[in-house]
Structures are given as C-alpha cells and as structure tokens.
Write a protein that holds these residues in place. Structure first.
Motif, PDB file in Angstrom:
ATOM      1  N   GLY A 182      33.645 -14.481 -34.188  1.00 35.71           N
ATOM      2  CA  GLY A 182      34.198 -15.499 -33.334  1.00 35.71           C
ATOM      3  C   GLY A 182      33.258 -16.637 -33.068  1.00 35.71           C
ATOM      4  N   GLY A 183      33.470 -17.321 -31.970  1.00 34.28           N
ATOM      5  CA  GLY A 183      32.627 -18.443 -31.626  1.00 34.28           C
ATOM      6  C   GLY A 183      33.374 -19.406 -30.740  1.00 34.28           C
ATOM      7  N   SER A 184      32.700 -19.887 -29.706  1.00 34.56           N
ATOM      8  CA  SER A 184      33.329 -20.845 -28.823  1.00 34.56           C
ATOM      9  C   SER A 184      33.060 -22.273 -29.261  1.00 34.56           C
ATOM     10  N   ASP A 185      32.228 -22.467 -30.313  1.00 35.25           N
ATOM     11  CA  ASP A 185      31.885 -23.782 -30.821  1.00 35.25           C
ATOM     12  C   ASP A 185      32.976 -24.266 -31.759  1.00 35.25           C
ATOM     13  N   LYS A 186      33.958 -24.938 -31.257  1.00 36.72           N
ATOM     14  CA  LYS A 186      35.091 -25.366 -32.060  1.00 36.72           C
ATOM     15  C   LYS A 186      34.759 -26.646 -32.809  1.00 36.72           C
ATOM     16  N   VAL A 236      31.767 -20.014 -48.691  1.00 35.95           N
ATOM     17  CA  VAL A 236      31.806 -19.565 -47.297  1.00 35.95           C
ATOM     18  C   VAL A 236      30.538 -19.974 -46.561  1.00 35.95           C
ATOM     19  N   GLU A 237      30.708 -20.403 -45.321  1.00 34.41           N
ATOM     20  CA  GLU A 237      29.593 -20.608 -44.395  1.00 34.41           C
ATOM     21  C   GLU A 237      29.887 -19.760 -43.170  1.00 34.41           C
ATOM     22  N   MET A 238      28.989 -18.850 -42.829  1.00 30.68           N
ATOM     23  CA  MET A 238      29.237 -17.938 -41.714  1.00 30.68           C
ATOM     24  C   MET A 238      28.065 -17.954 -40.750  1.00 30.68           C
ATOM     25  N   THR A 239      28.354 -17.932 -39.479  1.00 32.04           N
ATOM     26  CA  THR A 239      27.333 -17.834 -38.435  1.00 32.04           C
ATOM     27  C   THR A 239      27.665 -16.654 -37.543  1.00 32.04           C
ATOM     28  N   MET A 240      26.699 -15.746 -37.366  1.00 29.43           N
ATOM     29  CA  MET A 240      26.889 -14.590 -36.507  1.00 29.43           C
ATOM     30  C   MET A 240      25.853 -14.622 -35.387  1.00 29.43           C
ATOM     31  N   LYS A 241      26.330 -14.522 -34.165  1.00 33.66           N
ATOM     32  CA  LYS A 241      25.453 -14.494 -32.999  1.00 33.66           C
ATOM     33  C   LYS A 241      25.630 -13.169 -32.266  1.00 33.66           C
ATOM     34  N   THR A 242      24.514 -12.484 -32.018  1.00 33.45           N
ATOM     35  CA  THR A 242      24.562 -11.200 -31.323  1.00 33.45           C
ATOM     36  C   THR A 242      23.669 -11.245 -30.093  1.00 33.45           C
ATOM     37  N   PRO A 243      24.040 -10.527 -29.029  1.00 33.61           N
ATOM     38  CA  PRO A 243      23.234 -10.519 -27.803  1.00 33.61           C
ATOM     39  C   PRO A 243      21.935  -9.757 -28.005  1.00 33.61           C
ATOM     40  N   SER A 244      20.952 -10.062 -27.179  1.00 39.00           N
ATOM     41  CA  SER A 244      19.625  -9.441 -27.308  1.00 39.00           C
ATOM     42  C   SER A 244      19.678  -7.932 -27.136  1.00 39.00           C
ATOM     43  N   ALA A 245      20.676  -7.431 -26.429  1.00 39.17           N
ATOM     44  CA  ALA A 245      20.778  -5.988 -26.197  1.00 39.17           C
ATOM     45  C   ALA A 245      21.135  -5.229 -27.465  1.00 39.17           C
ATOM     46  N   LEU A 246      21.619  -5.943 -28.488  1.00 39.91           N
ATOM     47  CA  LEU A 246      21.984  -5.304 -29.744  1.00 39.91           C
ATOM     48  C   LEU A 246      20.901  -5.544 -30.784  1.00 39.91           C
ATOM     49  N   GLY A 247      19.886  -4.678 -30.812  1.00 39.50           N
ATOM     50  CA  GLY A 247      18.836  -4.745 -31.818  1.00 39.50           C
ATOM     51  C   GLY A 247      18.010  -6.008 -31.781  1.00 39.50           C
ATOM     52  N   GLY A 248      17.871  -6.617 -30.613  1.00 39.67           N
ATOM     53  CA  GLY A 248      17.059  -7.821 -30.509  1.00 39.67           C
ATOM     54  C   GLY A 248      17.868  -9.096 -30.537  1.00 39.67           C
ATOM     55  N   GLY A 249      19.082  -9.014 -31.092  1.00 39.11           N
ATOM     56  CA  GLY A 249      19.972 -10.160 -31.074  1.00 39.11           C
ATOM     57  C   GLY A 249      19.485 -11.317 -31.923  1.00 39.11           C
ATOM     58  N   THR A 252      19.832 -16.793 -43.434  1.00 41.22           N
ATOM     59  CA  THR A 252      18.745 -17.376 -42.659  1.00 41.22           C
ATOM     60  C   THR A 252      18.987 -17.066 -41.186  1.00 41.22           C
ATOM     61  N   GLY A 253      18.001 -17.382 -40.335  1.00 44.27           N
ATOM     62  CA  GLY A 253      18.231 -17.268 -38.906  1.00 44.27           C
ATOM     63  C   GLY A 253      17.267 -16.356 -38.186  1.00 44.27           C
ATOM     64  N   SER A 254      17.285 -16.473 -36.855  1.00 43.27           N
ATOM     65  CA  SER A 254      16.362 -15.730 -36.002  1.00 43.27           C
ATOM     66  C   SER A 254      16.606 -14.236 -36.029  1.00 43.27           C
ATOM     67  N   ALA A 255      17.815 -13.805 -36.355  1.00 39.22           N
ATOM     68  CA  ALA A 255      18.107 -12.366 -36.405  1.00 39.22           C
ATOM     69  C   ALA A 255      17.284 -11.690 -37.495  1.00 39.22           C
ATOM     70  N   LEU A 256      16.836 -12.444 -38.491  1.00 41.99           N
ATOM     71  CA  LEU A 256      16.029 -11.887 -39.571  1.00 41.99           C
ATOM     72  C   LEU A 256      14.535 -12.043 -39.319  1.00 41.99           C
ATOM     73  N   THR A 257      14.129 -13.131 -38.659  1.00 43.09           N
ATOM     74  CA  THR A 257      12.714 -13.466 -38.579  1.00 43.09           C
ATOM     75  C   THR A 257      12.066 -13.187 -37.231  1.00 43.09           C
ATOM     76  N   ALA A 258      12.848 -12.996 -36.189  1.00 46.89           N
ATOM     77  CA  ALA A 258      12.281 -12.847 -34.843  1.00 46.89           C
ATOM     78  C   ALA A 258      11.287 -11.698 -34.764  1.00 46.89           C
ATOM     79  N   GLY A 259      10.091 -11.993 -34.248  1.00 42.11           N
ATOM     80  CA  GLY A 259       9.087 -10.960 -34.024  1.00 42.11           C
ATOM     81  C   GLY A 259       8.383 -10.478 -35.265  1.00 42.11           C
ATOM     82  N   ASP A 260       8.596 -11.124 -36.405  1.00 35.99           N
ATOM     83  CA  ASP A 260       7.965 -10.680 -37.644  1.00 35.99           C
ATOM     84  C   ASP A 260       7.441 -11.899 -38.410  1.00 35.99           C
ATOM     85  N   ASP A 269      29.590 -12.974 -31.752  1.00 36.77           N
ATOM     86  CA  ASP A 269      30.351 -14.139 -32.199  1.00 36.77           C
ATOM     87  C   ASP A 269      30.110 -14.403 -33.679  1.00 36.77           C
ATOM     88  N   ILE A 270      31.188 -14.495 -34.428  1.00 29.54           N
ATOM     89  CA  ILE A 270      31.082 -14.798 -35.855  1.00 29.54           C
ATOM     90  C   ILE A 270      32.109 -15.857 -36.207  1.00 29.54           C
TER      91      ILE A 270
END
Length: 308
Positions: free
Chosen positions: A27-31, A66-79, A100-108, A268-269
């Motif tokens: 999903g996503g609220s960014d229309k 396809v272009e896809m963006t997935m956003k997850t909360p921090s409570a789910l594996g760091g988000g 790409t994105g912070s879900a892959l690179t955060a903390g590493d 959100d995806i």
C-alpha cells in the motif's frame, strides 16, 4: 553467515512471498501527484466489468516493467524502506529487479547500496557485491531455492504454502485485481492522472477472512492449515487490507497500492506498472560465482551440532 547476507536473504524471501501473492499486503498513502478525482459514477456492475477487463488484459500481458516501494515499521526487523525496479513476468515466472533502500543497508556499513535480484520459477539469485565475495571465496551471487528451503525446514505447512505461492506467481498483478474484485465495499473514486496517464481509481477493503478466501495461492493449504494460518495472522493484530488500483484507458493497471495494518504498525507497498509485454530474459550466474544459501545453512547447522 555475514550480517549483509542474513539481511538480504530475509528481505529477498519476504519480497518473493509478496510478489507471489502469499500475503496480499502493501500500500501507501503517497498518491500520484496532481491527482484529481471526480464524483463516483460507476455502479457495482460497471466496476465489476471494468476490473474484470483489467484482470483479463493483465493476465494476457504476462509481463511488465515494475517500480515497487515497500515501507515497514521499525518493530518488524528494524524496518525501513526497500525499493525495487526492473522487469517482472508472471507467465512464466521470471524477474530481473534491482533492490535499494535503508531496509537493506541500515546498521551495516559493508552492505551494498544496490542488489540485483533475478528469479526463474522458485529459484532466486542475488548479487551480494564485493563485500560478500570476500567472505565467500570470491563468489558474489547467492542462490536461494525457496521451495527447497521450505522443504528443508521440515515444516509441511510452510512447504505447501511457499511452493503453492510460487506456483501462483503467474497471477501477479492479476491476482491482486482478482482479490480486489471480491471486496464487498468496492468503490469507484473517480478519474485521476498518474504519471501522465489518464486512469480510473478504485478502492476496496477486505478482512483477513475475506482475503484468505479470495487468495488462490492459499488454496493449497488444507482446512486445518488455513484455520491455523488465519489464527496466527489475527494474533499478529492484522485486521484488514486496503487496496487501491488505478487502471488506464487500455484496461491495464498503472498503479496498485495495498495497505496492511498490524499490531507492529503498517506495512506499505506501492507498485507502478508500465511497458506491458516487455521481454524478460534471465541468465543464471555461472556456478563458479555462486554460493547456495541452503548449503551454507547446512554447514552452519553441522558446525553447531559438532560444537565447532
């Protein structure tokens, strides 16, 4: 296993399940910018007719960019945020995407900024980059056979769910349209322009029970297995799924958003589609540059068992 390999393996598995329709979330609220919706004018029968046409046209297209963006909360594996772009085919199952994105690179600090992911049927390959290659005898491509991994787990339910989901990947994104068609409160929001394309905007909500009934990828489960899965999903605090779809005048999806709320926060995806029928060709990496995740997990298990 290095931190980056663990992180990407988890992200890739989650992405595979998403793309296969195992869980209708996103999903996503960014229309779309500049969107202008007119008053709702379509009846239920008109909406059903329009979405059925979109389903049939999407199924026939077999592939798209396809272009896809997935956003997850921090409570789910760091988000964080994960973005994917490339080409995907659903008949037959094939994918060539870059993540790409912070879900892959955060903390590493050693994590690659982007990872190419290719997939054929149930086998996925990921280019883990130079950092991973240093730890893997110069091999930078990780192989993940999702069906084999599920079977290796010894969990029959997981095996049937994962392999059944992979078998149904040819229904994505048509699968999501089919699910939306089953929404009891389907609405036509109006007309809208998305990325310069004139579209009709639809929205619907399904409860967890309704989604599971509609999702063909879950029909491989027995009644008792579906009951347990439903119980676990509800235990996680998931109540319903909101789906929004923008369909072009050519009866093809331009954008698809689905929102899943859980007790840990919203996932959100958002997916954008273009160039339907685009050719997708996947060449598997040479064995000399590939390491198998299953072999790695087995070696780790043997080492732990021997006390090494």
């Amino acid at each position: 296993m290095t931190v980056v390999v663990r992180r990407v393996a988890g992200a890739a598995a989650a992405t595979a399940l998403l793309c296969s329709g195992a869980v209708a979330c996103g999903g996503g609220s960014d229309k779309g910018s500049g969107e202008k919706s007119a008053a709702t004018t379509q009846s239920r029968s008109q909406m059903t007719q329009a979405l059925t046409a979109a389903y049939e046209k999407t199924s026939e297209a077999k592939s798209a960019k396809v272009e896809m963006t997935m956003k997850t909360p921090s409570a789910l594996g760091g988000g964080g945020t994960m973005k994917m772009s490339g080409t995907m085919g659903w008949d037959p199952t094939v994918m060539d995407m870059t993540m790409t994105g912070s879900a892959l690179t955060a903390g590493d600090p050693d994590a690659p900024e982007n990872i190419r992911m290719i997939m054929q049927d149930s086998v996925m390959y990921m280019d883990m980059g130079a950092a991973a290659a240093k730890d893997m005898d110069g091999k930078r491509w990780m192989k993940m056979d999702l069906g084999a991994l599920a079977k290796q787990s010894g969990d029959e339910k997981l095996t049937r769910q994962m392999t059944g989901s992979l078998d149904s990947m040819n229904q994505d994104p048509a699968q999501q349209i089919a699910v939306l068609l089953d929404s009891p409160n389907l609405k036509h929001i109006g007309s809208a322009t998305v990325d310069g394309v004139r579209t009709q905007h639809y929205k619907g909500k399904l409860t967890v029970d309704e989604m599971m009934k509609s999702n063909d990828s879950l029909k491989v489960l027995s009644e008792s297995e579906r009951s347990r899965l439903l119980k676990n999903v509800k235990k996680a605090g998931i109540k319903d799924y909101d789906t929004e779809l923008w369909v072009s005048e050519d009866d093809l999806p331009v954008r698809l958003d689905v929102t899943m709320d859980s007790s840990e926060g919203a996932v959100d995806i958002s997916e954008k589609f273009s160039d339907y029928g685009a050719a997708v060709k996947v060449d598997e990496p040479p064995a000399s540059q590939t390491f198998d995740l299953m072999d790695m997990l087995k070696e780790l298990g043997d080492s732990a068992g021997s006390g090494v």
